[in-house]
Design an enzyme around this catalytic site. Structure first.
Site: not given
Ligand code: AGP
Length: 606
Positions: A2, A27, A74, A98-99, A479, A483, A486, A502, A601
């Site tokens: 947020c 955010r 968010w 925010n939190g 990575e 990528k 997301e 395995h 972000k």
């Protein structure tokens, strides 16, 4: 996560709030809202979706008022909806948050018993009603204090009061909050970036701080309610990074500037004339380090895995890597001869910050590798190594990853040199190689730019995909899969290639895209054998290699032949095709490249 903004001015504020909220959308972007004070009354407007929607709302029905707060959300508690969007207002106060308030259920129950009627499912609304309730019996400062004391969890708050209609109040515990000094107006913001178009004079609130803003004055109080003075910082100009220029989105711009990230970073840390690395004032003498613990989340964690390989190769120091959200809750045997290294682009990631805080409480030495030098993590660390990437706006981290790996690699060779575990020639050769890296990155970007769009088509129809590599290519496989997930919302798995038999090999079926990372390193032959196992089971292989041999490409659907470099620098080049691949798959699917769904972000909640 947020984003919060607050402005106390003598002019109308709505337009500047909207402008700043757009900068804070990284955010959170599932809903947005604004509240202003007009004729001593609180006026609130909010909507689902992006700030653009809020702007349209204000276009039809403008918000007046010279005092206001704004928010991009968010969702944590309650679905993204208009009712759950912030601000949350009563007749007396309006709050943006925010939190996470961890004891909100209990607080809500108590407030309901007192007759307060909740409209939303959020944890934030308890703050609104607590303040409203305390204001019945206490003055402003005491009501704020009593409210903050009642809250467990993390918060950055922006608050408007009907009764005190010339102030905006900010408070922080756990979540970041900055204050900006403007001409005849003052600001609150989740970060300095949101305030930059209005001022370059900034102060950061510390945990427990409260600030009271009018249009011409800012007062600060600490957690003991004592009035305090805070240092004003002047921000540097970095317009070239915060402007998209000719690029379609920030992600493509940020991928394309990775050679500049590398160049700046090398320039900052490497003294080419003396053939040395400019790193001094270590919090522990590197000769005395008994263990290095590398900690991060997501992409930053992947850079920690690459660093484990480098440190183990270049030094005799035992290395541990940890995901911050796990580290912070485990029973750790802290040792003051260990160096605890925190990697974070934003420097505000809640889990990474909490892990750092745990280290500080246990009196051990900390080092942070960050992009945002004014961030909470940077400010709390004993030793800060900036990656010099400039602001990264795209939610998917690209240039910051390259910067994080580079600083970790530079740190590894310097520590090795101080401990005399690398010989002079080898040390100097590595410094020479670092000089060549930016151009190699540029060449790889150019080459992959043209070659990845066609490969991307295979991923759209497939059930999922796999990314495989060994050694230093293993974290890059992780990575690459992250990528793709997301950005394109398609399932992807990253694995050490040797681990396939395995279990994961069972997933291989006709047409499944499998990306094989096979630089010509000590694992090359083994990786190629694993690739053959995939081909034999019908997998559609995309081979990324720096080896010329045409035979290895037989039965491979696509081969990307990237530039050759030393084995230990291959992660920098291997990363680029994977970023571009994820980018093009997402573009084909019309996904929002810079703002993937459900993400943000800066992850400032647990
Ligand atoms: C990567 O593309 C991510 N969006 C995410 O994994 C990110 O790297 C992670 O949240 C850590 O963020 P930080 O570097 O700001 O701490």
């Amino acid at each position: 996560m947020c984003g919060i903004i607050g402005i106390a001015s003598s002019k109308l504020v709505a337009q500047n709030i909207i402008h700043s909220l757009k900068k804070l959308e990284y955010r959170g972007y599932d809903s947005a809202g604004i509240a202003t004070i007009v004729d001593n009354e609180i006026h609130e407007k909010k909507c689902t979706g992006r700030v653009d929607n809020l702007e349209k709302l204000l276009f039809k029905n403008p918000s007046k008022g010279s005092l206001g707060i704004g928010h991009v959300r968010w969702a944590t508690h309650g679905i993204p909806s208009q009712l759950n969007a912030h601000p949350h207002s009563s007749d007396e106060v309006s709050v943006v948050h925010n939190g996470i308030i961890e004891n909100s259920t209990l607080l809500k129950k108590n407030l309901e018993e007192k007759g307060y009627k909740f409209k939303s499912q959020t944890d934030t609304e308890v703050i609104t009603f607590l303040l409203t309730d305390f204001l019945k019996s206490y003055d402003l400062v005491d009501a704020i204090n009593k409210t903050l004391k009642a809250l467990n969890g993390s918060f950055a708050l922006g608050i408007l009061f009907k009764k005190y209609s010339n102030i905006v109040v900010g408070a922080r515990r756990g979540s970041p909050l900055a204050v900006g000094y403007g001409p005849e107006e003052n600001y609150l913001g989740s970060d300095s970036y949101a305030l930059k178009s209005m001022t370059n004079k900034i102060t950061y609130l510390d945990d427990g701080d409260v600030c009271i803003l009018t249009n011409n004055k800012i007062e600060f109080y600490n957690s003991e309610n004592k009035k305090i003075n805070k240092k004003i910082l002047t921000l540097s100009e970095d317009k070239q990074f915060t402007d998209k220029g000719d690029y379609k989105d920030f992600m493509s711009k940020e991928i394309n500037e990775q050679n500049i990230t590398a160049k700046t970073c090398v320039k900052e840390y490497v003294d080419q004339l003396r053939k040395d690395i400019n790193l001094y004032n270590f919090p522990i003498n590197p000769k005395d380090i008994e263990k290095i613990v590398l900690i991060g989340c997501g992409t930053a964690y992947h850079s920690c895995i690459t660093a484990k390989y480098w440190f183990e190769e270049l030094t005799n120091i035992p290395i541990e890597i940890d995901i911050a959200s796990e580290f912070r809750y485990r029973k750790i045997n802290f040792n003051n001869k260990n160096l605890y290294v925190f990697v974070s682009q934003s420097g505000e990631t809640a889990d990474t910050y909490a892990a750092l805080d745990l280290c500080k409480k246990n009196n051990v030495k900390t080092c942070s590798i960050i992009n945002v030098v004014e961030s909470s993590i940077a400010r709390s660390s004993d030793f800060v190594l900036p990656i010099h990437a400039g602001p990264e706006i795209g939610v998917a981290s690209t240039k910051a990853f390259i910067g994080q790996m580079l600083v970790l690699f530079i740190l590894a060779i310097k520590i090795s040199e101080i401990r005399k575990e690398i010989n002079k020639t080898d040390y100097e050769n590595k410094i020479d190689d670092l000089q060549k890296l930016p151009d190699l990155i540029k060449d790889t970007i150019n080459y992959c730019q043209d070659n990845t769009p066609i490969i991307a088509k295979d991923f759209i129809k497939a059930k999922g995909s796999m990314f495989l590599g060994r050694g230093l290519s293993f974290p890059i496989a992780l990575e690459g899969a992250l990528k793709l997930k997301e950005l394109s919302y398609l399932h992807a798995e990253g694995y050490p290639a040797g681990e396939m038999k395995h279990g994961p090999l069972a997933l291989i079926e006709e047409g499944l895209p499998v990306v094989i990372l096979a630089p010509k390193d000590r694992y090359f032959e083994k990786t190629i054998s694993n690739m053959q196992e995939v081909i034999a089971r019908g997998g559609k292989v995309i081979l990324i290699t720096d080896e010329d041999n045409k035979i290895i490409s037989e039965n491979v659907r696509f081969t990307l032949k990237i530039a050759k470099t030393n084995e230990y620098l291959s992660p920098f080049l291997m990363t680029i095709p994977l970023q571009l691949l994820a980018y093009h798959v997402a573009a084909l699917k019309n996904c929002d490249i810079d703002k993937p769904r459900n993400l943000a972000k800066s992850v400032t909640v647990e």
